[in-house]
Scaffold this motif. Structure first.
Motif, PDB file in Angstrom:
ATOM      1  N   ALA A  35       0.818  -1.210   0.000  1.00  0.00           N
ATOM      2  CA  ALA A  35       0.000   0.000   0.000  1.00  0.00           C
ATOM      3  C   ALA A  35       0.852   1.261   0.000  1.00  0.00           C
ATOM      4  O   ALA A  35       0.516   2.255  -0.656  1.00  0.00           O
ATOM      5  CB  ALA A  35      -0.941   0.000   1.203  1.00  0.00           C
ATOM      6  N   VAL A  36       1.963   1.249   0.741  1.00  0.00           N
ATOM      7  CA  VAL A  36       2.881   2.393   0.720  1.00  0.00           C
ATOM      8  C   VAL A  36       3.392   2.626  -0.698  1.00  0.00           C
ATOM      9  O   VAL A  36       3.493   3.772  -1.152  1.00  0.00           O
ATOM     10  CB  VAL A  36       4.048   2.169   1.708  1.00  0.00           C
ATOM     11  N   GLN A  37       3.700   1.566  -1.393  1.00  0.00           N
ATOM     12  CA  GLN A  37       4.171   1.698  -2.761  1.00  0.00           C
ATOM     13  C   GLN A  37       3.072   2.190  -3.696  1.00  0.00           C
ATOM     14  O   GLN A  37       3.333   2.930  -4.639  1.00  0.00           O
ATOM     15  CB  GLN A  37       4.731   0.363  -3.255  1.00  0.00           C
ATOM     16  N   ALA A  38       1.819   1.800  -3.431  1.00  0.00           N
ATOM     17  CA  ALA A  38       0.717   2.184  -4.311  1.00  0.00           C
ATOM     18  C   ALA A  38       0.271   3.625  -4.094  1.00  0.00           C
ATOM     19  O   ALA A  38      -0.265   4.255  -5.011  1.00  0.00           O
ATOM     20  CB  ALA A  38      -0.471   1.246  -4.093  1.00  0.00           C
ATOM     21  N   ALA A  39       0.465   4.159  -2.883  1.00  0.00           N
ATOM     22  CA  ALA A  39       0.020   5.515  -2.555  1.00  0.00           C
ATOM     23  C   ALA A  39       1.042   6.548  -3.015  1.00  0.00           C
ATOM     24  O   ALA A  39       2.221   6.245  -3.177  1.00  0.00           O
ATOM     25  CB  ALA A  39      -0.202   5.639  -1.049  1.00  0.00           C
ATOM     26  N   ASP A  40       0.590   7.777  -3.198  1.00  0.00           N
ATOM     27  CA  ASP A  40       1.536   8.852  -3.515  1.00  0.00           C
ATOM     28  C   ASP A  40       1.979   9.608  -2.273  1.00  0.00           C
ATOM     29  O   ASP A  40       2.980  10.316  -2.298  1.00  0.00           O
ATOM     30  CB  ASP A  40       0.932   9.842  -4.525  1.00  0.00           C
ATOM     31  N   THR A  41       1.236   9.434  -1.147  1.00  0.00           N
ATOM     32  CA  THR A  41       1.542  10.172   0.071  1.00  0.00           C
ATOM     33  C   THR A  41       1.537   9.220   1.263  1.00  0.00           C
ATOM     34  O   THR A  41       0.598   8.436   1.436  1.00  0.00           O
ATOM     35  CB  THR A  41       0.518  11.296   0.303  1.00  0.00           C
ATOM     36  N   LEU A  42       2.586   9.310   2.071  1.00  0.00           N
ATOM     37  CA  LEU A  42       2.701   8.522   3.294  1.00  0.00           C
ATOM     38  C   LEU A  42       2.601   9.456   4.488  1.00  0.00           C
ATOM     39  O   LEU A  42       3.401  10.383   4.632  1.00  0.00           O
ATOM     40  CB  LEU A  42       4.034   7.770   3.320  1.00  0.00           C
ATOM     41  N   MET A  43       1.596   9.218   5.346  1.00  0.00           N
ATOM     42  CA  MET A  43       1.423   9.990   6.574  1.00  0.00           C
ATOM     43  C   MET A  43       2.145   9.284   7.716  1.00  0.00           C
ATOM     44  O   MET A  43       1.905   8.098   7.973  1.00  0.00           O
ATOM     45  CB  MET A  43      -0.055  10.114   6.922  1.00  0.00           C
ATOM     46  N   LEU A  44       2.999  10.013   8.416  1.00  0.00           N
ATOM     47  CA  LEU A  44       3.769   9.472   9.532  1.00  0.00           C
ATOM     48  C   LEU A  44       3.125   9.933  10.835  1.00  0.00           C
ATOM     49  O   LEU A  44       3.162  11.122  11.168  1.00  0.00           O
ATOM     50  CB  LEU A  44       5.213   9.980   9.466  1.00  0.00           C
ATOM     51  N   THR A  45       2.501   9.006  11.567  1.00  0.00           N
ATOM     52  CA  THR A  45       1.911   9.398  12.838  1.00  0.00           C
ATOM     53  C   THR A  45       3.020   9.707  13.837  1.00  0.00           C
ATOM     54  O   THR A  45       3.978   8.949  13.961  1.00  0.00           O
ATOM     55  CB  THR A  45       0.997   8.294  13.386  1.00  0.00           C
ATOM     56  N   VAL A  46       2.903  10.823  14.530  1.00  0.00           N
ATOM     57  CA  VAL A  46       3.977  11.269  15.425  1.00  0.00           C
ATOM     58  C   VAL A  46       3.502  11.267  16.868  1.00  0.00           C
ATOM     59  O   VAL A  46       2.341  11.572  17.154  1.00  0.00           O
ATOM     60  CB  VAL A  46       4.483  12.683  15.044  1.00  0.00           C
ATOM     61  N   PRO A  47       4.386  10.937  17.816  1.00  0.00           N
ATOM     62  CA  PRO A  47       4.056  11.015  19.240  1.00  0.00           C
ATOM     63  C   PRO A  47       4.194  12.454  19.727  1.00  0.00           C
ATOM     64  O   PRO A  47       5.192  12.837  20.341  1.00  0.00           O
ATOM     65  CB  PRO A  47       5.092  10.084  19.883  1.00  0.00           C
ATOM     66  N   ASN A  48       3.188  13.280  19.437  1.00  0.00           N
ATOM     67  CA  ASN A  48       3.342  14.725  19.636  1.00  0.00           C
ATOM     68  C   ASN A  48       3.654  15.099  21.081  1.00  0.00           C
ATOM     69  O   ASN A  48       4.294  16.127  21.335  1.00  0.00           O
ATOM     70  CB  ASN A  48       2.098  15.467  19.161  1.00  0.00           C
ATOM     71  N   GLN A  49       3.238  14.284  22.054  1.00  0.00           N
ATOM     72  CA  GLN A  49       3.463  14.660  23.450  1.00  0.00           C
ATOM     73  C   GLN A  49       4.933  14.569  23.862  1.00  0.00           C
ATOM     74  O   GLN A  49       5.308  15.066  24.925  1.00  0.00           O
ATOM     75  CB  GLN A  49       2.609  13.803  24.378  1.00  0.00           C
TER      76      GLN A  49
END
Length: 349
Positions: free
Chosen positions: A307-321
């Motif tokens: 799926a990462v290869q098929a998508a054009d955008t990868l969202m990286l979830t971040v530990p904001n705290q």
């Protein structure tokens, strides 16, 4: 004319705040100011996007437009967006005004992810906001109705009958103001299944897929998500919309490179790494695995993520705290050691 998109990466923050152990975001003000600072730092690293999850009645990011406007004023290149807004809670015409104003401040960099929403702390939070399904509607139906009204308004169509003081300018119905050219093509639907991805394609919305799908066919998560993307693109082609859609997927990626990383994530890195199957909203769902550990290992695994290869955008979830400094370091490690494996290159001004 079609546009072919390069591979992009962006961070996705849930905007948590509270006084838990190790938290750097004790208050809502901390979380908001740090979100702005992290967006500035991400732009300097060449990261492509800063995205924010929206929740209500929780110690998390809730009202995205003031935050996104503030980020827009401090940056010049990075995309700014939501992932996603629960449309059950929204006044679609007021949201259209806010979105257009924010996009104008951002010079056309706004990307708006919307959806039917996820389970919330409130028993019936949308009703507490004043929104109720029509007779025969579900909450999901209401979210889609609100979305249709919002998209109609930002398209420049008239939405209100003129009164005696209206200046018509040749129009029969009044449209919302301001208008933001091009925003209509930057609306994404957060789809949690193959069927909703097909529906989004028919509507002409970009696809935003998360780290869980509310269905399970027994195949690994990335393969199920890749099938979702394939179905979306096939339906989009059949619909004949006038632009090329974008597709994003989200992943939790934590490179473990020093003692601080090991203190926070070392144990999880040893036990995570597999899909999980469970129930959400009464539906059997498949949750994608987290990528934690040595950057070289993560790079190899992501290069094999269908799926990462098929998508054009990868969202990286971040530990904001964990604060701006920690998350900036994490994004820098991903940008340097991991993201090139999926074909990403840092953006330039």
């Amino acid at each position: 004319m079609e546009t072919h998109f390069k591979k992009r990466i962006g961070f996705l923050s849930f905007g948590h705040y509270g006084t838990g152990r190790g938290s750097q975001t004790n208050t809502a003000a901390d979380a908001l100011h740090q979100a702005i600072d992290l967006s500035v730092a991400a732009e300097e690293l060449g990261i492509d996007g800063a995205f924010f999850r929206v929740h209500h009645f929780a110690r998390q990011q809730a009202a995205p437009f003031p935050l996104m406007a503030a980020i827009a004023a401090r940056t010049s290149r990075i995309e700014i967006g939501t992932g996603v807004i629960d449309m059950r809670y929204e006044n679609p015409l007021y949201m259209a005004e806010q979105a257009a104003a924010t996009d104008l401040i951002a010079d056309g960099r706004l990307q708006i992810g919307v959806s039917r929403g996820s389970p919330e702390p409130a028993a019936n939070g949308a009703a507490d906001f004043g929104y109720h399904p029509l007779d025969g509607e579900t909450g999901a139906d209401m979210a889609r109705r609100h979305t249709a009204t919002f998209r109609h308004a930002i398209s420049g169509a008239g939405v209100a009958e003129p009164g005696e003081h209206a200046y018509m300018g040749g129009e029969r119905l009044l449209r919302i103001e301001p208008q933001a050219p091009g925003l209509s093509e930057r609306i994404w639907w957060g789809a949690g299944s193959r069927a909703t991805a097909v529906w989004a394609a028919r509507q002409g919305m970009n696809l935003m897929s998360s780290t869980l799908l509310t269905e399970d066919t027994g195949v690994p998560f990335d393969q199920l998500q890749a099938e979702q993307i394939q179905l979306f693109r096939g339906e989009w082609a059949a619909a004949g919309h006038g632009f090329t859609p974008r597709v994003s997927v989200s992943r939790s990626i934590i490179p473990v490179v020093d003692d601080t990383d090991r203190r926070y994530f070392g144990l999880r890195a040893q036990v995570d790494g597999k899909d999980q199957v469970g129930m959400i909203d009464g539906l059997l769902s498949r949750f994608g695995k987290s990528y934690m550990g040595d950057p070289a290992d993560i790079a190899r695994d992501l290069a094999n993520d269908a799926a990462v290869q098929a998508a054009d955008t990868l969202m990286l979830t971040v530990p904001n705290q964990l604060g701006v400094a920690y998350n900036t370091k994490m994004l820098a490690n991903i940008a340097e050691h991991i993201a090139p494996a999926i074909g990403w290159e840092p953006a330039t001004a």
